[in-house]
Structure formats: C-alpha cells, structure tokens
Design an enzyme around this catalytic site. Structure first.
Site, PDB file in Angstrom:
ATOM      1  N   GLU A 158       0.842  -1.206   0.000  1.00  0.00           N
ATOM      2  CA  GLU A 158       0.000   0.000   0.000  1.00  0.00           C
ATOM      3  C   GLU A 158       0.876   1.253   0.000  1.00  0.00           C
ATOM      4  O   GLU A 158       0.830   2.045   0.946  1.00  0.00           O
ATOM      5  CB  GLU A 158      -0.888   0.013   1.254  1.00  0.00           C
ATOM      6  CG  GLU A 158      -1.765  -1.202   1.445  1.00  0.00           C
ATOM      7  CD  GLU A 158      -2.445  -1.231   2.820  1.00  0.00           C
ATOM      8  OE1 GLU A 158      -2.123  -0.390   3.691  1.00  0.00           O
ATOM      9  OE2 GLU A 158      -3.292  -2.103   3.020  1.00  0.00           O
ATOM     10  N   PRO A 159       1.683   1.458  -1.017  1.00  0.00           N
ATOM     11  CA  PRO A 159       2.576   2.616  -0.990  1.00  0.00           C
ATOM     12  C   PRO A 159       1.852   3.909  -1.357  1.00  0.00           C
ATOM     13  O   PRO A 159       0.977   3.922  -2.213  1.00  0.00           O
ATOM     14  CB  PRO A 159       3.606   2.275  -2.069  1.00  0.00           C
ATOM     15  CG  PRO A 159       2.843   1.443  -3.051  1.00  0.00           C
ATOM     16  CD  PRO A 159       1.812   0.677  -2.268  1.00  0.00           C
ATOM     17  N   ARG A 193       3.621   7.561  -0.416  1.00  0.00           N
ATOM     18  CA  ARG A 193       4.720   8.510  -0.590  1.00  0.00           C
ATOM     19  C   ARG A 193       5.729   8.088  -1.667  1.00  0.00           C
ATOM     20  O   ARG A 193       6.153   8.909  -2.468  1.00  0.00           O
ATOM     21  CB  ARG A 193       5.448   8.651   0.753  1.00  0.00           C
ATOM     22  CG  ARG A 193       6.444   9.778   0.794  1.00  0.00           C
ATOM     23  CD  ARG A 193       7.253   9.734   2.100  1.00  0.00           C
ATOM     24  NE  ARG A 193       6.485   9.409   3.265  1.00  0.00           N
ATOM     25  CZ  ARG A 193       6.017  10.296   4.135  1.00  0.00           C
ATOM     26  NH1 ARG A 193       6.264  11.573   3.956  1.00  0.00           N
ATOM     27  NH2 ARG A 193       5.336   9.900   5.185  1.00  0.00           N
ATOM     28  N   TYR A 249       5.083  18.077  11.612  1.00  0.00           N
ATOM     29  CA  TYR A 249       6.115  17.079  11.997  1.00  0.00           C
ATOM     30  C   TYR A 249       7.525  17.656  12.048  1.00  0.00           C
ATOM     31  O   TYR A 249       8.483  16.900  12.223  1.00  0.00           O
ATOM     32  CB  TYR A 249       6.159  15.925  10.983  1.00  0.00           C
ATOM     33  CG  TYR A 249       4.838  15.370  10.551  1.00  0.00           C
ATOM     34  CD1 TYR A 249       4.036  14.648  11.433  1.00  0.00           C
ATOM     35  CD2 TYR A 249       4.391  15.534   9.246  1.00  0.00           C
ATOM     36  CE1 TYR A 249       2.819  14.129  11.018  1.00  0.00           C
ATOM     37  CE2 TYR A 249       3.177  15.012   8.820  1.00  0.00           C
ATOM     38  CZ  TYR A 249       2.395  14.312   9.719  1.00  0.00           C
ATOM     39  OH  TYR A 249       1.205  13.793   9.306  1.00  0.00           O
ATOM     40  N   CYS A 269      -1.231  33.278  10.804  1.00  0.00           N
ATOM     41  CA  CYS A 269      -0.987  33.788  12.161  1.00  0.00           C
ATOM     42  C   CYS A 269      -0.653  32.665  13.134  1.00  0.00           C
ATOM     43  O   CYS A 269      -1.420  32.377  14.061  1.00  0.00           O
ATOM     44  CB  CYS A 269      -2.214  34.540  12.629  1.00  0.00           C
ATOM     45  SG  CYS A 269      -2.698  35.772  11.438  1.00  0.00           S
ATOM     46  N   GLU A 270       0.450  31.992  12.901  1.00  0.00           N
ATOM     47  CA  GLU A 270       0.962  30.950  13.792  1.00  0.00           C
ATOM     48  C   GLU A 270       2.462  30.939  13.635  1.00  0.00           C
ATOM     49  O   GLU A 270       2.971  31.022  12.507  1.00  0.00           O
ATOM     50  CB  GLU A 270       0.471  29.553  13.347  1.00  0.00           C
ATOM     51  CG  GLU A 270      -1.001  29.353  13.341  1.00  0.00           C
ATOM     52  CD  GLU A 270      -1.503  28.465  14.465  1.00  0.00           C
ATOM     53  OE1 GLU A 270      -0.704  28.044  15.330  1.00  0.00           O
ATOM     54  OE2 GLU A 270      -2.713  28.226  14.463  1.00  0.00           O
ATOM     55  N   TYR A 290       0.985  13.799   0.859  1.00  0.00           N
ATOM     56  CA  TYR A 290       0.586  14.478   2.092  1.00  0.00           C
ATOM     57  C   TYR A 290       0.810  15.993   2.020  1.00  0.00           C
ATOM     58  O   TYR A 290       1.048  16.647   3.016  1.00  0.00           O
ATOM     59  CB  TYR A 290       1.291  13.864   3.312  1.00  0.00           C
ATOM     60  CG  TYR A 290       1.158  12.363   3.361  1.00  0.00           C
ATOM     61  CD1 TYR A 290      -0.062  11.776   3.662  1.00  0.00           C
ATOM     62  CD2 TYR A 290       2.228  11.520   3.029  1.00  0.00           C
ATOM     63  CE1 TYR A 290      -0.213  10.393   3.656  1.00  0.00           C
ATOM     64  CE2 TYR A 290       2.087  10.141   3.021  1.00  0.00           C
ATOM     65  CZ  TYR A 290       0.864   9.588   3.333  1.00  0.00           C
ATOM     66  OH  TYR A 290       0.709   8.225   3.323  1.00  0.00           O
TER      67      TYR A 290
HETATM   68  N1  LLP Z   1      -1.308   1.843   4.544  1.00  0.00           N
HETATM   69  C1  LLP Z   1      -1.768   2.294   5.719  1.00  0.00           C
HETATM   70  C2  LLP Z   1      -2.631   1.433   6.519  1.00  0.00           C
HETATM   71  C3  LLP Z   1      -1.395   3.582   6.171  1.00  0.00           C
HETATM   72  O1  LLP Z   1      -1.848   4.018   7.346  1.00  0.00           O
HETATM   73  C4  LLP Z   1      -0.561   4.402   5.370  1.00  0.00           C
HETATM   74  C5  LLP Z   1      -0.178   5.743   5.797  1.00  0.00           C
HETATM   75  C6  LLP Z   1      -0.127   3.889   4.118  1.00  0.00           C
HETATM   76  C7  LLP Z   1      -0.512   2.600   3.762  1.00  0.00           C
HETATM   77  C8  LLP Z   1       0.758   4.669   3.183  1.00  0.00           C
HETATM   78  O2  LLP Z   1       1.978   4.968   3.750  1.00  0.00           O
HETATM   79  P1  LLP Z   1       3.164   5.613   2.860  1.00  0.00           P
HETATM   80  O3  LLP Z   1       3.603   4.584   1.848  1.00  0.00           O
HETATM   81  O4  LLP Z   1       2.647   6.822   2.212  1.00  0.00           O
HETATM   82  O5  LLP Z   1       4.217   5.917   3.855  1.00  0.00           O
HETATM   83  N2  LLP Z   1       0.936  12.544   6.945  1.00  0.00           N
HETATM   84  C9  LLP Z   1       2.180  11.851   7.203  1.00  0.00           C
HETATM   85  C10 LLP Z   1       2.131  10.403   6.795  1.00  0.00           C
HETATM   86  C11 LLP Z   1       0.987   9.639   7.410  1.00  0.00           C
HETATM   87  C12 LLP Z   1       0.882   8.233   6.914  1.00  0.00           C
HETATM   88  C13 LLP Z   1      -0.399   7.616   7.332  1.00  0.00           C
HETATM   89  N3  LLP Z   1      -0.574   6.271   6.893  1.00  0.00           N
HETATM   90  C14 LLP Z   1       3.316  12.602   6.520  1.00  0.00           C
HETATM   91  O6  LLP Z   1       3.071  13.618   5.896  1.00  0.00           O
HETATM   92  O7  LLP Z   1       4.457  12.211   6.646  1.00  0.00           O
END
Ligand code: LLP
Length: 404
Positions: free
Chosen positions: A268-269, A271, A311, A338-339, A367
């Site tokens: 489930e990629p 990013r 983050y 304003c933060e 994101y």
């Molecule tokens: N599968 C599940 C169950 C997840 O919770 C997530 C991300 C993904 C797949 C995808 O993950 P990725 O491959 O994108 O790392 N907002 C944060 C990242 C939060 C990720 C939440 N879950 C940021 O900007 O770094």
C-alpha cells in the site's frame, strides 16, 4: 525537474512560466516522474509480482488516480470518500483494500455492496459489525485482520503505527482469537493478514523484523492466508543527507518469507509513488529583516503544506531562476498565517532573493494537498499536471465563494 540555462524546468515546462500563467501557490506534478516511480517500484519486487494498492490518502486527486489506475495499480482506502474516488477513477473493486480503525456502518455497507477485495479489520467489534451487515445481505465477505506486530519503524513518532502503544491493529493474542472466530463464521471469509508499521521508513531492518514476527505468527495460526498485506511506508529522500531505503534487502527478506507460502503480497505505498512527483510553486510577497535573519514571506502557508508545521518535516526550497549571488543573510521561509509554526525552513547560503521572486518547495506530492485546509479562510491552491510540454489543470484553485 532540472535547471536548464539556470531556469527550473519540470518536464518541458519552465516553472517561471507556470507561475506567470497560473498564479501561485500552485501544486505541480510530473506525469513522467509518476510513471518512473511506479516502474521502479514494480521492478524492485518483480519476482513475486505483488498487488500494488496506491494509498489514496497520500494524494486523492482523481486525475492523478486515473493515471495511477492506467499504470495498473489498485487502491488502499481509509474512508468512504477515498473509496468513492478510487471507484470513480475506474479502479476495479477487486484491487481495493480498505483499512482504518473506525470504519462506520455506512462505510462497511458501501464496501460490501461494491465487493471490494478486502476489508482489513482492526478489532473484534469491527469484525462483528462486518459479519452482522454481511449476514443481513446474505453474503460472505472477504476480510483481512490487521496485526500490530509491535515493531519500531525507526521513523518519526507521529507517523509510527506498528508499536503496541499505537491504536492500529490487534496484538498477537487477539489475532489468534480473531482467526478462530473467523474460521467459524459463515459470513466472514478470512483471506488476509495485514500490517503497516509506519511511514517514511528508510531502514529496511524494521521491515525484516516485522516479516520474522508475522512468519512466526502465521506458523502458530496454522492458517493459509491468500494475501499478506505489508502496507506501505517506504521512505523517500527529502534532502541529500538521507540514505535511501534499501529495496533490495527488503525484497530479499520478502522472498525468504514467501519460501514456504503461496500467499500473494499486497503493498500500500503512497509517498514512494507520488512524493517526489510534486512541487509547490510560490511567490515571495515580502522580505523582512530581523537581526541576521530575513523572513522571506511567501504566498504558500501551512494550510497549503502542513508537514513542516505538523512534523518539523524538511522540504528543500529552490529558486525558479538561479542567479549565483549568495546572500549573506539567513533566510527563514515563512507563510502569511498567524501561527509561529507557519514556517517552512531556515537556510544559510541561499541565493539573493527579492520580493516577487518565484520559489518552489520540493517533494510535496504526498501528504501535501491531501493535508491542506482552509485555515485562516485561505482557498486551497490550484493543482496542475505536466506531461511533456502539456499543462493540464487537474483541480481548480478554490474560490472565495467555495469557502464562504
Ligand atoms: N497503509 C496504511 C494502513 C497507512 O496508514 C498508510 C499511511 C499507508 C498505507 C501509506 O503509507 P506511505 O507509503 O505513504 O508511507 N501525513 C504523514 C504520513 C501519514 C501516513 C499515514 N498512513 C506525513 O506527511 O508524513
């Protein structure tokens, strides 16, 4: 993205021209980069040809999802909205998995009606709810159970999901209990074990550890899972200092894990597919001096790109036109909100900047837009997609009438 004659280009289009024609702030994506990322991802794991489900939460733009669908990917969704957008983009329900700790009756019902591949359940209560709805519909529903493997993903705390203190999945003991429960159910068809230990992971070792843990647990359950969903989390390089994730090592660990199994792997990629395809183009409104520092106040803000404020994430910033005159001042790039956390980065040795110059914030495809908001009643930015020399508006800039 590269500099040609000192001017920044995304595919065949100059960033400066985009800013002049479409105004700022604007999210801009490269189709070529997207295709490249998907090909590389596939190649990295080609020996066991996984089902790759793009994580919609990282970027839910329907036009991007349509492209991603064309390249053959499925979708990982976490809400009814994401499920609807995935289906509307043409992704087959047989390539959709649904994760999340708090799926509502409405969401589960919709997912069951659409016959999606898997609902990855995260608690006994959820499984019972799925069972209740399935029974009413006289259906047998395919599910996965999300295991919390209690593994440290060695990433930011805020984006770790696989430790026992995190709300995600169920622990080993409950996992066994739920497998037994599902075996005896007429309306549940347990097909998958799923995990997802966190995001922006750059070290393969947590993945290796996670695989060892699930291997042990599968042996103990003595159950044949048709699918093992390993989640996403593969990190990308946001700066030159970070080391890339070693895909080869991760691939080898999975191959080893699969030796005595017939399960299909799901990823489930988010990013790693979309992150480095996007930039945020912004214009300098004012430059204001304060001691050794100059605040470079740009027209993009934390409502457009939340990651730095949320983050402390770093995104590099580039000028749209290089001038090779180094500034002696420390530049702090900030937005108009304003933060005090409405700040992108503080840099030394940046080139001399002046008001109205165009800059870009890099690697914001994941994101970025998906975490944006209307805070301070600011309309959300425009999104465009570049394909060679073509520019396509893939989401209009919000108007004040949309938000007031
Ligand atoms: N599968 C599940 C169950 C997840 O919770 C997530 C991300 C993904 C797949 C995808 O993950 P990725 O491959 O994108 O790392 N907002 C944060 C990242 C939060 C990720 C939440 N879950 C940021 O900007 O770094």
């Amino acid at each position: 993205m590269k500099f040609i004659n000192n001017k920044l280009k995304i595919e065949n289009v100059f960033v400066q021209n985009i800013a002049e024609k479409y105004d700022t702030p604007t999210y801009c994506y490269s189709n070529k980069k997207l295709k490249e990322n998907i090909n590389i991802f596939r190649k990295n794991f080609k020996s066991f040809s996984p089902l790759i489900c793009f994580s919609i939460k990282s970027n839910p733009n329907i036009n991007l999802i349509k492209k991603i669908k064309k390249f053959g990917l499925g979708a990982d969704v976490v809400s009814l909205g994401e499920l609807i957008v995935a289906l509307k983009a043409g992704i087959s329900p047989k390539k959709i998995v649904f994760s999340g700790v708090g799926k509502t009756t409405e969401e589960i019902t919709y997912a069951i009606d659409k016959n999606i591949l898997l609902i990855n359940a995260e608690s006994k209560s959820e499984i019972k709810e799925i069972e209740r709805i399935a029974k009413n519909k006289k259906k047998r529903v395919q599910i996965g159970i999300r295991l919390n493997p209690n593994t440290d993903a060695k990433t930011l705390n805020q984006i770790s999901t696989g430790k026992k203190e995190n709300k995600f999945g169920v622990n080993e003991k409950i996992f066994y209990e739920l497998v037994r429960y599902c075996k005896n159910s007429n309306n549940i068809n347990l097909k998958c074990l799923s995990v997802h230990i966190g995001s922006q992971i750059l070290d393969y070792k947590p993945y290796e550890k996670m695989l060892k843990i699930i291997d042990k647990i599968i042996t103990k359950t003595d159950y044949n899972f048709d699918f093992i969903d390993l989640g996403g989390g593969m990190g990308i390089k946001y700066d030159d200092k970070t080391k890339k994730l070693n895909y080869n090592k991760y691939n080898l660990a999975i191959k080893k894990f699969l030796k005595n199994k017939k399960s299909k792997i799901i990823f489930e990629p988010g990013r790693s597919i979309i992150g480095n395809t996007g930039i945020l183009i912004s214009k300098i409104i004012y430059i204001k001096k304060s001691g050794k520092k100059s605040f470079v106040i740009i027209d993009a803000a934390m409502n457009d790109l939340m990651r730095p404020a949320l983050y402390g994430a770093i995104h590099s910033i580039l000028p749209s036109i290089k001038n090779f005159k180094k500034s002696k001042r420390i530049y702090e790039f900030v937005g108009p909100i304003c933060e005090s956390t409405d700040k992108f980065s503080t840099v030394n040795n940046f080139q001399n900047l002046k008001e109205k110059d165009i800059i870009v914030i890099c690697d914001v495809g994941a994101y970025g837009m998906s975490l944006s908001s209307n805070y301070n009643l600011r309309p959300k930015p425009l999104e465009i997609l570049i394909e060679g020399s073509k520019i396509k508006v893939i989401k209009k800039r919000q108007k004040y009438t949309d938000i007031i």
